[in-house]
Motif scaffolding. Structure first.
Motif, short mmCIF file in Angstrom:
data_model
loop_
_atom_site.label_atom_id
_atom_site.label_comp_id
_atom_site.label_asym_id
_atom_site.label_seq_id
_atom_site.Cartn_x
_atom_site.Cartn_y
_atom_site.Cartn_z
N VAL A 187 2.90 3.68 2.67
CA VAL A 187 2.91 2.39 2.38
C VAL A 187 1.30 1.84 2.12
O VAL A 187 1.21 1.15 1.20
CB VAL A 187 3.26 1.65 3.87
CG1 VAL A 187 2.94 0.06 3.85
CG2 VAL A 187 4.47 1.82 4.14
N ARG A 188 0.52 2.71 2.71
CA ARG A 188 -1.06 2.30 2.47
C ARG A 188 -1.42 2.48 0.82
O ARG A 188 -1.94 1.95 0.03
CB ARG A 188 -1.83 3.21 3.28
CG ARG A 188 -3.33 3.30 2.94
CD ARG A 188 -4.00 4.25 3.66
NE ARG A 188 -3.72 4.22 5.28
CZ ARG A 188 -4.68 3.53 5.84
NH1 ARG A 188 -5.52 2.51 5.53
NH2 ARG A 188 -4.41 3.26 7.30
N GLU A 189 -0.99 3.79 0.50
CA GLU A 189 -1.08 4.13 -1.07
C GLU A 189 -0.29 3.25 -2.04
O GLU A 189 -0.86 2.87 -2.87
CB GLU A 189 -0.70 5.71 -1.39
CG GLU A 189 -1.62 6.59 -0.56
CD GLU A 189 -3.22 6.39 -0.95
OE1 GLU A 189 -3.61 6.35 -2.02
OE2 GLU A 189 -4.03 6.32 0.17
N SER A 190 0.82 2.89 -1.62
CA SER A 190 1.54 2.16 -2.26
C SER A 190 0.88 0.70 -2.52
O SER A 190 0.73 -0.22 -3.83
CB SER A 190 2.96 1.95 -2.00
OG SER A 190 3.93 1.04 -2.70
N ILE A 191 0.54 -0.06 -1.31
CA ILE A 191 -0.10 -1.41 -1.57
C ILE A 191 -1.46 -1.28 -2.16
O ILE A 191 -1.68 -2.16 -3.10
CB ILE A 191 -0.25 -1.86 0.01
CG1 ILE A 191 1.08 -2.16 0.69
CG2 ILE A 191 -1.28 -2.95 0.17
CD1 ILE A 191 1.08 -2.64 2.00
N LYS A 192 -2.32 -0.16 -1.84
CA LYS A 192 -3.43 -0.04 -2.68
C LYS A 192 -3.29 0.04 -4.10
O LYS A 192 -3.94 -0.70 -4.98
CB LYS A 192 -4.12 1.11 -2.18
CG LYS A 192 -4.80 1.15 -0.76
CD LYS A 192 -5.28 2.29 -0.24
CE LYS A 192 -6.11 3.16 -1.10
NZ LYS A 192 -6.73 4.22 -0.10
N LYS A 219 15.06 4.98 5.45
CA LYS A 219 16.27 5.84 5.88
C LYS A 219 17.18 5.12 5.62
O LYS A 219 18.07 5.96 4.84
CB LYS A 219 16.23 6.19 7.35
CG LYS A 219 15.49 7.23 7.78
CD LYS A 219 15.63 7.49 9.41
CE LYS A 219 14.66 8.33 10.01
NZ LYS A 219 14.83 8.25 11.37
N SER A 220 17.49 3.86 5.47
CA SER A 220 18.57 3.23 5.14
C SER A 220 18.58 2.87 3.39
O SER A 220 19.64 2.75 3.13
CB SER A 220 18.72 1.62 5.79
OG SER A 220 17.73 0.96 5.69
N ILE A 221 17.61 2.38 2.94
CA ILE A 221 17.69 2.12 1.57
C ILE A 221 16.70 3.09 0.49
O ILE A 221 16.70 2.88 -0.86
CB ILE A 221 17.22 0.69 1.32
CG1 ILE A 221 15.88 0.40 1.67
CG2 ILE A 221 18.16 -0.27 2.03
CD1 ILE A 221 15.29 -1.01 1.56
N GLY A 222 16.24 3.97 1.08
CA GLY A 222 15.26 5.05 0.43
C GLY A 222 13.95 4.62 0.07
O GLY A 222 13.51 3.18 0.27
N LEU A 280 9.38 0.47 -0.23
CA LEU A 280 8.14 0.19 -0.71
C LEU A 280 8.33 -1.05 -1.70
O LEU A 280 7.30 -2.09 -1.43
CB LEU A 280 7.57 1.22 -1.58
CG LEU A 280 7.30 2.73 -0.70
CD1 LEU A 280 6.56 3.71 -1.59
CD2 LEU A 280 5.99 2.31 0.44
N ALA A 281 9.41 -1.46 -2.39
CA ALA A 281 9.53 -2.34 -3.20
C ALA A 281 9.80 -3.61 -2.28
O ALA A 281 9.11 -4.76 -2.65
CB ALA A 281 10.55 -2.09 -4.24
N SER A 282 10.43 -3.55 -1.10
CA SER A 282 10.34 -4.43 -0.36
C SER A 282 9.30 -5.02 0.36
O SER A 282 9.00 -6.34 0.53
CB SER A 282 11.63 -4.04 0.90
OG SER A 282 11.43 -5.05 1.70
N GLU A 292 9.23 -7.41 -10.94
CA GLU A 292 9.99 -6.90 -12.07
C GLU A 292 8.83 -6.53 -13.08
O GLU A 292 8.72 -5.34 -13.55
CB GLU A 292 10.88 -7.88 -12.65
CG GLU A 292 12.18 -8.10 -12.07
CD GLU A 292 12.97 -9.14 -12.51
OE1 GLU A 292 12.79 -9.55 -13.70
OE2 GLU A 292 13.82 -9.67 -11.88
N GLN A 293 7.88 -7.19 -12.85
CA GLN A 293 6.33 -7.14 -13.88
C GLN A 293 6.01 -5.83 -13.41
O GLN A 293 5.78 -4.90 -14.41
CB GLN A 293 5.31 -8.04 -13.79
CG GLN A 293 5.49 -9.32 -14.65
CD GLN A 293 4.27 -10.25 -14.73
OE1 GLN A 293 3.84 -10.31 -13.73
NE2 GLN A 293 3.87 -10.64 -15.77
N TYR A 294 5.73 -5.57 -12.05
CA TYR A 294 5.10 -4.55 -11.88
C TYR A 294 5.78 -3.16 -11.94
O TYR A 294 5.44 -2.10 -12.50
CB TYR A 294 4.50 -4.52 -10.31
CG TYR A 294 4.07 -3.35 -9.53
CD1 TYR A 294 2.68 -2.92 -10.11
CD2 TYR A 294 4.61 -2.84 -8.54
CE1 TYR A 294 2.27 -2.02 -9.42
CE2 TYR A 294 3.73 -1.64 -7.95
CZ TYR A 294 2.60 -1.18 -8.47
OH TYR A 294 1.91 -0.18 -7.91
#
Length: 160
Positions: free
Chosen positions: A35-40, A102-105, A110-112, A151-153
């Motif tokens: 999560v940390r790396e994705s948000i950064k 676990k539930s959505i991958g 991360l997209a959520s 979507e842009q990202y």
């Protein structure tokens, strides 16, 4: 008109050096590494594509929910001050990431989180632009821009 690129507020001035600018992350130590790396990574992309004319701190919490001033439990919130000399801020909760994963991958989880951040940043741009809207209109617009920015990202990266 793209709300995120329109700055129509009358009180804002690029020449006012007392107003700090930019997007800043404040991530709790116990936030999941993915999560940390994705948000950064997302924040780096945001800084490249959009301007933040009034400093916007984003507090990323390791909790499942954030309690608002109204007492509601939410996953994201935007503090909207009355004037542009007071910095707004965003808080997002990421404590349910492992369950979401676990539930959505991984990518969808991360997209959520990125969607939640985009939704809250839309409230920032509504504030910057001084938009007068009903709560329902504000939320509907934030939902639409949350999807649009995600979507842009997604078109620019291989994974969140």
């Amino acid at each position: 008109m793209n709300l995120w690129t329109q700055y129509s507020c009358e009180n804002y001035s690029d020449k006012n050096t007392n107003i700090r600018t930019g997007l800043r992350l404040r991530i709790d130590k116990n936030v999941d590494y993915e999560v940390r790396e994705s948000i950064k990574k997302f924040a780096k992309w945001l800084r490249h594509c959009y301007k933040f004319p009034v400093r916007l701190p984003v507090y990323v919490k390791a909790t499942e929910y954030i309690k608002t001033q109204d007492g509601d439990n939410v996953v994201g919130s935007f503090f909207e001050p009355y004037d542009l000399r007071t910095e707004p801020y965003i808080r997002i909760a990421t404590g349910d990431y492992k369950e979401l994963k676990k539930s959505i991958g991984r990518d969808n989880a991360l997209a959520s989180i990125i969607y939640t951040l985009s939704h809250e940043i839309t409230h920032y741009y509504q504030w910057i632009n001084g938009l007068e809207m009903t709560v329902e209109e504000r939320e509907q617009q934030a939902d639409c821009y949350g999807d649009y920015i995600l979507e842009q990202y997604a078109g620019c990266v291989d994974y969140p």
